[in-house]
Design an enzyme around this catalytic site. Sequence first.
Site, mmCIF file in Angstrom:
data_model
loop_
_atom_site.group_PDB
_atom_site.id
_atom_site.type_symbol
_atom_site.label_atom_id
_atom_site.label_comp_id
_atom_site.label_asym_id
_atom_site.label_seq_id
_atom_site.Cartn_x
_atom_site.Cartn_y
_atom_site.Cartn_z
ATOM 1 C CB SER A 137 27.246 34.410 68.077
ATOM 2 O OG SER A 137 26.389 33.286 68.134
ATOM 3 C CE1 TYR A 162 30.631 31.566 64.887
ATOM 4 C CE2 TYR A 162 28.768 31.167 66.358
ATOM 5 C CZ TYR A 162 29.375 31.906 65.359
ATOM 6 O OH TYR A 162 28.718 32.999 64.827
#
Length: 339
Positions: A137, A162
């Site tokens: 990501s 995350y």
Amino acid sequence: MSELSTPPALQRVLVTGAAGFIGFHLCLRLLDLGYAVDGLDNMNTYYEPGLKRARLAQLRNRPGFGWHEMDIADRDGMARLFKQGRYDGVVHLAAQAGVRYSVENPMAYLDSNLAGMLTVLEGCRHNGVQHLVYASSSSVYGAATEMPLRESQNTDHPISLYAASKKANELMAHSYSHLYRFPATGLRFFTVYGPWGRPDMAIFKFVRAVIDGQPIDVYNHGDMLRDFTYVDDVVEAVVRVLGKPPVVVADRVPHQVLNVGNNGPVPLLEFIECIEAATGLPAVKNLLPMQPGDVPKTWADTSALEQGYGLRPHTDLRVGVQRFVDWYRDYYGLPAAKA
């Protein structure tokens, strides 16, 4: 279409997170290209289950698609699946998503994003998988201010759990590639959007609110830029990378990370204007301060993807937003926008 998008022969690929947003689109594309595809998903209720079931229904109607409802943290189940599947390639997309959700529910990321990655790595290690492609990501870049963001930049300062879990995935994959010499590629996705997207994504929440006549929450008072990347461009990147793994040589770890973005940040307020144009409706903005774990700007340097795989994501934001709005109205049975 590039030759890299065409498999040299029928190959078996496992796609985790197959009923998810990107996984669904990827499975359709791989099946179109002649791959035999096994899809895996635990069908959790992080967002409306009906959307996952609708995606899955389309996949299960396709020849060449096999289905496994399973949690990737299930060690024994995953070991059996890999042994029986004899996969040539694996695309690991299953994960607990969401920067903001990780601030509110950190424990949800332990099994999916860490234990789940390890079961996939172990499966690849023991079963001769030729290439593992996994989702990373843009969040791994943290609050970096040097733009555009390049793969060579330091990513040791994630600002959400995350992001930390995705950085951990990159480190885990690198260590396994070093120890067991199997090729692995991490793809750092930048703000992926498009039809069949997740309801927690900005475009989904904004379009739903605008059509329903509700205000939209606009963080950092709208002073944000995002490198919005259309899902078809992302899928094309995955397919090309899957077919061309890092070369295994004696003195080099066969692991790489690549940015997958549109290489063009767009102001958030311009993004909202695209939604207004596509829906034919005004957006009522609820301006709010920056959320914890969020970043003001993302911008992908995609030169490595272009040089190595001949791909430069390019879908115009207005086109992509219109496609999403058209899908949204069709999926929920809403009338088309007034001319």
